[in-house]
Design a protein around this motif. Sequence first.
Motif, PDB file in Angstrom:
ATOM      1  N   MET A  50      67.482  -1.635  -7.895  1.00 53.39           N
ATOM      2  CA  MET A  50      68.856  -1.334  -7.487  1.00 53.39           C
ATOM      3  C   MET A  50      69.337  -2.261  -6.378  1.00 53.39           C
ATOM      4  O   MET A  50      70.533  -2.476  -6.226  1.00 53.39           O
ATOM      5  N   LYS A 124      76.106   3.952 -12.713  1.00 56.39           N
ATOM      6  CA  LYS A 124      76.748   4.885 -11.783  1.00 56.39           C
ATOM      7  C   LYS A 124      76.369   4.567 -10.336  1.00 56.39           C
ATOM      8  O   LYS A 124      77.163   4.759  -9.420  1.00 56.39           O
ATOM      9  N   ASP A 125      75.164   4.038 -10.119  1.00 54.38           N
ATOM     10  CA  ASP A 125      74.686   3.736  -8.774  1.00 54.38           C
ATOM     11  C   ASP A 125      74.966   2.299  -8.331  1.00 54.38           C
ATOM     12  O   ASP A 125      74.570   1.908  -7.239  1.00 54.38           O
ATOM     13  N   GLU A 127      77.227  -0.088  -6.719  1.00 54.70           N
ATOM     14  CA  GLU A 127      78.303   0.190  -5.758  1.00 54.70           C
ATOM     15  C   GLU A 127      79.658  -0.408  -6.132  1.00 54.70           C
ATOM     16  O   GLU A 127      80.684   0.235  -5.957  1.00 54.70           O
TER      17      GLU A 127
END
Length: 185
Positions: A50, A124-125, A127
Motif C-alpha cells: 500500500m 478503496k485504500d 488515497e
Amino acid sequence: MNKPFYKKWWFILIITFIVIGAIGTTMIGDDQKTSEKELKEKNDTIVIDMKAANDTSIPLEERIAKIATDLFGTTTTDGRDRDIRVESMGDTYYLKLMIDDSITKKKKLNDAQQNTVKLLKILKDVEDMGNIHINWQDHFKDDYGNPTTGSAMTTVIKKTDMDKIDLANFQASDLKKIASYYYST
C-alpha cells in the motif's frame, strides 16, 4: 469336492478386500490432495504494498495497473494475455482487462464480479483514487464464427460510493445495485 470350492471362495473374498482397500486408499489420497490444494489457495493471499500504491510520484494509472497485475497476473487461466490497460479522463480511471475463462457464462460473470470486489478492496485504500470504470473483456464469436473481443462486464463505481461500501459484508452480486453503471453480457 466342497473343499476346493471354499478355497476359491476365500481366495475371491481376500482379493475383493484387497482391491476395495486399494481403491479406498486412492480415493482418500485424492481427497487429501484436493484439501491440500484448497488450503494452499486459501493461504495464498496476495499482499499489495500500500505504500507503493499510495506513492503519488508514480502516476495513478501505473499504480492501478500494478495492483491489477499483482491481483490477477498477466495471463488468464487459459493462457491468454490479460492485456491490462489503464487510462484516465479527469478523476475517472478506465481499467480494461481480459476475463478468465470459465466453463459457463454464469461462472465467468461470477468470477468477474468477485475479482472486481477484490480490486475495489485495494483501490478503496488508495488515497488519491477517483472514480473507477472497470471493463472485463472476453473473446466472442460473431454470427459468422469470426473471433472478436468485446465487453463481458462493465461497472462504474464513483469514489463517493466506493467509500460507502463495507467490503467485509459486501456481496459481489450487489455490484449492479450500487454501481453508477453496470452492464454484463
